[in-house]
Design an enzyme around this catalytic site. Structure first.
Site, PDB file in Angstrom:
ATOM      1  CD  GLU A  58      -2.685   1.644   0.395  1.00  0.00           C
ATOM      2  OE1 GLU A  58      -3.189   2.792   0.420  1.00  0.00           O
ATOM      3  OE2 GLU A  58      -2.968   0.799  -0.468  1.00  0.00           O
ATOM      4  CG  HIS A  61      -0.849   1.999  -5.131  1.00  0.00           C
ATOM      5  ND1 HIS A  61      -0.680   2.072  -6.500  1.00  0.00           N
ATOM      6  CD2 HIS A  61      -2.123   2.447  -4.888  1.00  0.00           C
ATOM      7  CE1 HIS A  61      -1.784   2.530  -7.067  1.00  0.00           C
ATOM      8  NE2 HIS A  61      -2.660   2.775  -6.105  1.00  0.00           N
ATOM      9  CG  HIS A 123      -9.326   3.615  -7.306  1.00  0.00           C
ATOM     10  ND1 HIS A 123      -8.080   3.051  -7.422  1.00  0.00           N
ATOM     11  CD2 HIS A 123      -9.129   4.809  -6.710  1.00  0.00           C
ATOM     12  CE1 HIS A 123      -7.182   3.869  -6.924  1.00  0.00           C
ATOM     13  NE2 HIS A 123      -7.785   4.940  -6.481  1.00  0.00           N
ATOM     14  CG  HIS A 214     -15.726  -9.687 -15.755  1.00  0.00           C
ATOM     15  ND1 HIS A 214     -15.458  -8.495 -16.406  1.00  0.00           N
ATOM     16  CD2 HIS A 214     -14.556 -10.405 -15.779  1.00  0.00           C
ATOM     17  CE1 HIS A 214     -14.195  -8.479 -16.790  1.00  0.00           C
ATOM     18  NE2 HIS A 214     -13.640  -9.624 -16.436  1.00  0.00           N
ATOM     19  CG  HIS A 276      -7.242 -10.291 -16.497  1.00  0.00           C
ATOM     20  ND1 HIS A 276      -7.691 -10.847 -17.673  1.00  0.00           N
ATOM     21  CD2 HIS A 276      -8.364  -9.870 -15.845  1.00  0.00           C
ATOM     22  CE1 HIS A 276      -8.998 -10.774 -17.726  1.00  0.00           C
ATOM     23  NE2 HIS A 276      -9.443 -10.175 -16.632  1.00  0.00           N
TER      24      HIS A 276
END
Length: 306
Positions: A58, A61, A123, A214, A276
């Site tokens: 975290e 990032h 996000h 999805h 992906h």
């Protein structure tokens, strides 16, 4: 001076990819609360005392996002001064900054106050728009439009419709994929492509519906892009940017589908999961370039009529 701007643009574009993959890594490893409810500090400190793997992910990032945010700001100002004469420069510069700040604010709000999974799923998509703007700025700086004669490109109504519609729809596919991650629905269906589980009927709960929704959305965009690629091969052989662009788009979509299947088969292998996210990032950037070509084509046709 232009040479330095090109290198800086490439660096910023790569940085934006790392921001997107970093966000995906945070979500996939469940590291969103790695710094607790503290932002921009981590557990109320610049360097936290109790460091876990989630804290490292975290915090890294946040640092990368902050550093790349500064690069995007510099690139936007530098691009405006250097190539402000190009029609799209100002719009793309503003777009890149606005959506980068917006995704940062949503991330901060999620840490401090918490957000629903359906809001958090936005996000990644918001960051994707900022990446696309930076990517298109980079292409303008490298004058790719001139190399491919984009100023003289002509796109018919049918191809324009497909480009705009697929780009919009791809954003919906991105959202459903992000929703799968945020709701932790990735492995609710351990079979692929169907969700067999114990009953081959329709999905039985919200998580199975999200996962299969999805998959259906991804399957439709694969078929759609395959069809438009076939159109481009048949009708746009003389316009290489569309001819090769759609072939690349199909390869990226196929890679995306394969990576999605492997995510399930390998039980969420992290490297494949990040691939992906990488493939959809590249695909969305390419589709946004097609949108730029559509805008150019419309402008050229209006100019020729005047």
């Amino acid at each position: 001076m232009r040479r330095y701007l090109k290198w800086f643009a490439v660096l910023t574009t790569i940085g934006m990819i790392f921001v997107l993959l970093g966000g995906a890594l945070v979500t996939k490893t469940g590291s969103g609360m790695g710094c607790g409810r503290s932002w921009p500090l981590c557990h109320g400190q610049i360097i936290p005392e109790n460091i876990t793997l989630e804290t490292i992910i975290e915090l890294a990032h946040r640092v990368v996002s902050g550093g790349v945010g500064l690069l995007v700001l510099i690139l936007a100002i530098w691009s405006y001064k250097a190539i402000g004469h190009k029609r799209e420069t100002k719009f793309l510069a503003i777009l890149s900054i606005f959506f980068l700040v917006l995704q940062g604010l949503i991330g901060a709000a999620a840490v401090i106050w918490g957000q629903s999974d359906f809001v958090l799923a936005l996000h990644f998509g918001i960051s994707l728009i900022s990446f696309a703007a930076v990517f298109l700025l980079t292409l303008l700086i490298f004058e790719v439009d001139q190399k491919f004669d984009a100023d003289r490109i002509v796109i018919d109504k049918r191809m324009r419709f497909h480009i705009i519609a697929i780009t919009i729809y791809s954003y919906f596919v991105v959202y459903t994929g992000a929703l799968v991650r945020h709701t932790k629905s990735s492995l609710v269906c351990r079979d692929w492509p169907l969700c067999i589980n114990t009953d081959p009927a329709l999905p039985s709960n919200m998580y199975e519906w999200i996962q299969m929704g999805h998959r259906v959305a991804a399957g439709l965009i694969f078929i759609w892009i395959a069809y438009v690629t076939w159109m481009a091969i048949r009708q746009y052989q003389h316009q290489k940017v569309l001819y090769w662009g759609w072939i690349i788009a199909f390869v990226l979509t196929l890679s995306q589908v394969i990576a999605g299947a492997l995510v399930i088969i390998t039980q969420l292998n992290l490297a494949i999961a990040l691939l992906h996210a990488f493939f959809i990032t590249c695909l969305f950037g390419l589709l946004c370039y097609f949108i730029l070509l559509v805008v150019r084509s419309n402008y050229n046709q209006r100019q020729s009529m005047d």
